[in-house]
Design a protein around this motif. Structure first.
Motif, short mmCIF file in Angstrom:
data_model
loop_
_atom_site.label_atom_id
_atom_site.label_comp_id
_atom_site.label_asym_id
_atom_site.label_seq_id
_atom_site.Cartn_x
_atom_site.Cartn_y
_atom_site.Cartn_z
N SER A 24 -34.26 -80.37 -19.49
CA SER A 24 -33.40 -79.19 -19.41
C SER A 24 -34.14 -78.09 -18.65
CB SER A 24 -33.03 -78.71 -20.81
OG SER A 24 -32.43 -77.43 -20.77
N GLU A 25 -33.37 -77.20 -18.04
CA GLU A 25 -33.96 -76.06 -17.33
C GLU A 25 -34.34 -74.93 -18.27
OE1 GLU A 25 -34.72 -76.13 -14.18
OE2 GLU A 25 -33.86 -78.13 -13.94
N ALA A 26 -34.04 -75.08 -19.57
CA ALA A 26 -34.30 -74.02 -20.54
C ALA A 26 -35.80 -73.72 -20.64
CB ALA A 26 -33.75 -74.41 -21.91
N ASN A 27 -36.12 -72.45 -20.90
CA ASN A 27 -37.52 -72.08 -21.12
C ASN A 27 -37.92 -72.41 -22.55
OD1 ASN A 27 -36.39 -70.07 -22.72
ND2 ASN A 27 -36.59 -68.49 -21.14
N GLU A 28 -39.15 -72.02 -22.92
CA GLU A 28 -39.65 -72.41 -24.24
C GLU A 28 -38.79 -71.84 -25.36
OE1 GLU A 28 -43.88 -72.55 -26.71
OE2 GLU A 28 -43.74 -71.48 -24.79
N ASN A 29 -38.37 -70.60 -25.21
CA ASN A 29 -37.53 -69.99 -26.24
C ASN A 29 -36.13 -70.57 -26.27
OD1 ASN A 29 -39.61 -68.25 -27.03
ND2 ASN A 29 -39.06 -66.72 -25.47
N GLY A 30 -35.64 -70.97 -25.11
CA GLY A 30 -34.27 -71.49 -25.05
C GLY A 30 -34.16 -72.97 -25.32
N CYS A 31 -35.31 -73.68 -25.33
CA CYS A 31 -35.27 -75.13 -25.52
C CYS A 31 -34.72 -75.49 -26.90
CB CYS A 31 -36.67 -75.71 -25.34
SG CYS A 31 -36.71 -77.52 -25.31
N GLU A 32 -35.22 -74.80 -27.93
CA GLU A 32 -34.74 -75.05 -29.29
C GLU A 32 -33.25 -74.79 -29.39
OE1 GLU A 32 -35.21 -73.30 -33.84
OE2 GLU A 32 -36.35 -72.43 -32.18
N LYS A 33 -32.81 -73.66 -28.84
CA LYS A 33 -31.38 -73.30 -28.94
C LYS A 33 -30.51 -74.32 -28.22
CE LYS A 33 -28.18 -69.46 -28.34
NZ LYS A 33 -27.08 -70.30 -27.88
N THR A 34 -31.00 -74.82 -27.09
CA THR A 34 -30.23 -75.84 -26.35
C THR A 34 -29.96 -77.06 -27.22
OG1 THR A 34 -31.20 -75.11 -24.25
CG2 THR A 34 -30.23 -77.31 -24.30
N CYS A 35 -30.97 -77.47 -27.97
CA CYS A 35 -30.81 -78.63 -28.84
C CYS A 35 -29.99 -78.30 -30.08
CB CYS A 35 -32.18 -79.19 -29.23
SG CYS A 35 -32.11 -80.79 -30.06
N VAL A 36 -30.24 -77.13 -30.66
CA VAL A 36 -29.51 -76.73 -31.87
C VAL A 36 -28.01 -76.66 -31.60
CG1 VAL A 36 -29.10 -74.79 -33.44
CG2 VAL A 36 -31.43 -75.51 -32.94
N ASP A 37 -27.65 -76.15 -30.44
CA ASP A 37 -26.23 -75.95 -30.13
C ASP A 37 -25.51 -77.23 -29.72
OD1 ASP A 37 -26.59 -73.31 -30.69
OD2 ASP A 37 -26.75 -72.65 -28.61
N ASP A 38 -26.24 -78.30 -29.55
CA ASP A 38 -25.64 -79.57 -29.13
C ASP A 38 -25.80 -80.59 -30.26
OD1 ASP A 38 -24.82 -81.92 -27.98
OD2 ASP A 38 -26.21 -81.85 -26.29
#
Length: 822
Positions: free
Chosen positions: A364-378
């Motif tokens: 994913s193109e998400a940064n370190e802070n956004g990586c968790e949220k990307t997975c949580v939201d899916d």
């Protein structure tokens, strides 16, 4: 006196090649015989004939010089040994390097296709162990490093070269005395972040984990101090080549016949090869040893354990130290149950340290802070990880080939049900604001009160799934499907007899919706293969939560297909509605869909003409039942080859009724403002004006018939100069009197010429521009079954010479409908 000395030197040179010729090269005029060898300039390698310990056969190869026992690193004639002692290695008349026996028979050649000149070619053995065929100007024409045997040498490159187009690997010998290719190979898997693999007959046996730019994540090896590590070359044209550097060059990786990769370096003091750690090594010595969601540990007496929150899928097998069946969740994910807004029961992420990451990583193109949220939201995201080199890594569904305590391992966060988490130190939860939590809690209380009210009102309903059935009926009552079908269902028995499946039952049947069980995917979502406890195989169609389609299509399919029973229609076994989960359960069709055989390169030969003709007849019989013979009149609206499934006897069954429409008895045509279907199969009146009828399905049937005859997709370009669509091409051949030329050449048989011509004729009648000109399906069946019926001449098909993306877009510009392609 001087003349005498010169003559003596010349005579000595004539009889002693070792004194007067370069020992590292051979030329057209100077071949080498069985008893002779080339030696690289630095003396590290030799090239010539050799025999294995227990065999008298002669092979041509390269081995380390002055090392005992003989260590061969490359073999030329690995499949064609020479049985005599009169072999010769020479430059042939066409400039190639070749190996011949005493009778002059060629046993191996470098086989360079470009024209060479014999006198201009020279074979030279380099100090790297690379044998190079050079041209007159010193350019490399061929090299042994491009054709590796069982040894990976410093400077050699494994992987995919954009020019060669093949994935270069090393391959084990069949045995210690037989250098022909064995069962194992070692190389690089050319993914976005590549991994090193050992394969056993193309199946994975071991893997390193993905490359992070400096090392392979999850590798346990401790490189020697002088070992400089791997280098990876990549470009945008598909090049991906792996090499390594080593200062002494007396070092190599060797893939043994039993599939073990040895790292070997020459110990000068002991005069022997010293080995690094074997790959794969015990106890985690094989790919996926502990199955899905199982972790293999190198520091435990019992190597396999389940991830916390999981239990063995088959306890009996695990007790017998067979861990391949893996682990399953103790409790289903709350996200899977559809209530992922409930902060009380929210899924959590458990942290595992120093892990070799599992297979099938996505980035994913998400940064370190956004990586968790990307997975949580899916809800499909099972785990995530982040590091500075690879960035955000995601995994969906099952996790396979996990190992812990890895030297280069990383922290992996796995989604588990909140109740399965052991302690806060082992979890990594998604932070939810208190205000949102309170609001969600209030909504949950309100829903609970409503559920109690509904339960009291319908307490007399039977069955363990009565709450799910109630939700099902409430959705049905509010669905627009009921509006489409009018009052047709008001006096019909509702769907009381349709079995309802529990979510957990389907999750277990599909191994938690594992990717390995995925059969296909469409606008609705993903279809998985499953197996119920009693052994029945099923197909589970699961609505994707972010699908643009969904509830209406699902309810439509349930209402339609639950009332239909025909041998050429897929049978609906039941459905599942829990929370936001919506699934349909069908009979399993082992032969997949028709397009798999028509357009899949490896499967085309399985469909001979007789089978194709029977499939056409079966599709027509299913359509007749839908249009005329069932209690309801059904217009499918999305008939295409991918929606035709095949049973074990290759009988066709029409599937996917999500877009089907039900007609009243006295209704022949309807109009919709929402045109949904598949370009290439939609009739012109439906695509441009939203009008659909039986003749809309007939148009789709005509396209399918032409695809079955030709074995080509309707969008195939049959003539690049004229940019022809399938209908264009069929029409042109018909007008030229060459209808049978449309037939797939792989199955064409002159004895079936009349049937083929008739099918092309019928296909063209079905795709005529005006719906009134098209025959009904019952007439099509009569046409197929009798050669005595005179068929009318077809008129020009719809969309001929104008089916391209620009004109498809123009349909939307002039139409009042909203066209949605699938």
């Amino acid at each position: 006196m001087h003349c005498f000395l010169l003559l003596l030197l010349a005579t000595t040179c004539f009889f002693s090649l070792h004194l007067c010729l370069a020992l590292d090269s051979l030329t057209f005029t100077k071949p080498i015989k069985d008893s002779e060898t080339l030696v690289s300039q630095g003396g590290r390698f030799r090239f010539g004939f050799f025999s294995t310990i227990k065999s008298k056969n002669k092979y041509v190869g390269i081995w380390f010089s002055d090392v005992s026992p003989q260590t061969v690193v490359w073999v030329a004639n690995k499949n064609t040994p020479i049985s005599d002692s009169y072999g010769v290695i020479s430059i042939s008349n066409d400039g190639n390097l070749m190996v011949t026996n005493g009778l002059g028979q060629v046993f191996w050649s470098s086989n360079v296709s470009a024209p060479l000149v014999a006198n201009a070619s020279k074979a030279r053995l380099m100090d790297s162990g690379n044998l190079v065929l050079q041209g007159n100007n010193g350019e490399t024409l061929w090299e042994s490093f491009n054709y590796p045997s069982d040894t990976f040498l410093p400077g050699m490159k494994l992987g995919k070269d954009s020019k060669a187009g093949e994935n270069r690997k090393i391959t084990s010998w069949k045995s210690l005395d037989n250098p022909s290719p064995g069962s194992y190979s070692f190389g690089i898997s050319p993914l976005k972040f590549p991994e090193l693999y050992i394969w056993e007959k193309e199946l994975p046996k071991w893997r390193t984990g993905p490359w992070n730019g400096q090392a392979f994540i999850g590798s346990r090896r401790n490189p020697r101090k002088r070992f400089k590590g791997f280098n990876l070359e990549k470009d945008n044209q598909g090049k991906m080549l792996l090499s390594y550097e080593e200062s002494s060059l007396m070092f190599h990786f060797k893939l043994e016949p039993e599939g073990v990769l040895h790292e070997k370096a020459w110990n000068k003091e002991k005069q022997e090869w010293s080995s690094g750690p074997d790959v794969p090594g015990p106890p985690c010595n094989s790919y996926g040893k502990c199955g899905e969601f199982g972790i293999c540990s190198f520091n435990e007496t019992v190597p396999c354990k389940c991830v916390k929150g999981f239990v063995p899928k088959n306890q009996t097998e695990w007790s017998g130290e067979n861990w391949r069946s893996g682990c399953v969740r103790k409790e289903p994910l709350h996200c899977d149950r559809g209530s992922n807004n409930n902060w009380i029961k929210r899924d959590v992420f458990m942290k595992l340290e120093m892990i070799k990451v599992p297979i099938s990583v996505e980035f994913s193109e998400a940064n370190e802070n956004g990586c968790e949220k990307t997975c949580v939201d899916d809800c499909n995201c099972t785990a995530y990880a982040f590091n500075d080199v690879n960035g955000c890594m995601l995994w969906r569904r099952s996790l396979l080939d996990l190992q812990d305590y890895m030297r280069n391992g990383i922290a992996l966060y796995i989604r588990v049900a909140s109740s399965s988490a052991v302690s806060s130190k082992q979890t990594h939860t998604h932070i939810v604001k208190i205000s949102i939590g309170i609001a969600v809690a209030l909504v949950g209380i309100a829903l609970s009160v409503l559920s109690v009210f509904i339960w009291l009102r319908f307490a007399k309903r039977r069955g363990k799934n009565r709450n799910a059935r109630l939700v099902f009926q409430m959705i049905e009552a509010s669905s627009t499907v009921s509006n489409v079908s009018g009052s047709i269902f008001l006096n019909q028995p509702k769907l009381e007899e349709l079995p309802l499946f529990e979510f957990q039952m389907l999750a277990t049947a599909t191994d938690n919706f594992a990717l390995t069980n995925k059969l296909g995917q469409g606008g609705f979502g993903v279809v998985y293969k499953g197996k119920l406890q009693e052994g029945q195989e099923i197909a589970v169609k699961r609505l994707s939560q972010d699908s643009g389609q969904g509830l209406e299509e699902l309810m439509n399919e349930v209402i339609v297909i639950s009332k239909l029973q025909h041998r050429n229609l897929v049978k609906l076994l039941g459905c599942c509605i829990e929370g936001e989960e919506r699934m349909l359960v069908y009979e399993f069709m082992p032969k997949k869909s028709l397009d798999h055989y028509l357009f899949g390169q490896q499967e085309q030969t399985l469909l001979d003409w007789k089978t194709r003709f029977n499939i056409i007849n079966g599709i027509c019989r299913g359509l007749v039942y839908l249009h005329r013979d069932s209690r309801l009149r059904i217009i499918h609206r999305d008939l295409k080859v991918s929606n035709i499934l095949l049973d074990e006897h290759m009988n066709p069954k029409i599937s996917d009724f999500g877009l089907a429409k039900i007609f009243h008895i006295n209704e022949d045509e309807a109009n919709t403002s929402r045109v949904i279907g598949t370009y290439g199969y939609m009739s012109p009146e439906y695509a441009m004006r939203g009008l659909f009828s039986e003749k809309s399905d007939v148009f789709s049937l005509g396209v399918i018939i032409l695809e079955i005859v030709s074995g080509r997709k309707n969008s195939s370009f049959f003539n690049d100069d004229k940019n022809m669509h399938l209908l264009d091409y069929a029409w042109k051949l018909w007008n030229d009197g060459e209808a049978t030329a449309l037939a797939d050449p792989r199955i064409y048989d002159k004895s079936f010429e009349n049937e083929i011509r008739r099918c092309v004729h019928i296909g063209l009648l079905c795709v005529q521009d005006h719906s009134n000109d098209r025959p009904c399906v019952s007439t099509v069946i009569s046409m197929l079954g009798s050669e005595n019926i005179d068929l009318p001449e077809p008129k020009q098909p719809a969309f001929v010479a104008k089916w391209d993306a620009e004109k498809r877009a123009s349909f939307n510009d002039v139409s009042v409908t909203a066209v949605s392609g699938r």
